[in-house]
Write an enzyme that holds these catalytic residues in place. Sequence first.
Site, PDB file in Angstrom:
ATOM      1  CB  CYS A 103      31.577  32.266  39.793  1.00 36.56           C
ATOM      2  SG  CYS A 103      31.001  32.094  41.442  1.00 36.56           S
ATOM      3  CB  CYS A 105      27.620  32.190  43.635  1.00 35.35           C
ATOM      4  SG  CYS A 105      26.736  30.626  43.503  1.00 35.35           S
ATOM      5  CB  CYS A 122      33.454  27.389  37.298  1.00 36.26           C
ATOM      6  SG  CYS A 122      33.101  26.091  38.606  1.00 36.26           S
ATOM      7  CB  CYS A 124      36.754  30.683  40.947  1.00 35.17           C
ATOM      8  SG  CYS A 124      36.690  30.107  42.581  1.00 35.17           S
ATOM      9  CB  CYS A 133      33.364  26.100  46.131  1.00 38.72           C
ATOM     10  SG  CYS A 133      32.150  26.303  44.675  1.00 38.72           S
TER      11      CYS A 133
END
Length: 164
Positions: A103, A105, A122, A124, A133
């Site tokens: 991920c 982010c 991902c 996740c 998400c």
Amino acid sequence: MACLIAGAGMTAVFSSSQLSSRYSLSSQFSGFSGTCTSVPVVSKGHGIRAAGEPSEKSLDAMRKFSEQYARKSDTYFCVDKGVTAVVIKGLAEHKDTLGAPLCPCRHYDDKEAEVKQGFWNCPCVPMRERKECHCMLFLTKDNDFAGDEQEITAEEIAELTKGF
């Protein structure tokens, strides 16, 4: 580190040893008016490219995965496809550099350890278990930011991520 030189319709990458003398650079680019920027360079089986730029192969794989997973999970991309494009590009870069679509982010103290653990790869665990998400890549229809689309083209990703 390496030096990425771009300008006048051409691009070149020089290693640190090639840049050890100013003469070396100026003799190879006599009259060149481009700029020299020191950037990390990755050459992991997909040719030489600036770090932060995923390979076409990984970008296409992550785009196709995202489309397929959105359909499979009955989720949709964000109404602002720029969000979708940036997340897919981040997943592709992690696939190239870490071997898995970690991920993009979240902050990690140790990305390699996180990849091995698998929780944030991902899709996740929160996405698989609860359709949550964090990146806003896969959104349920009742989410205020959910769009109507489950597809994005490579051209859209390229256009929406210029300058990132």
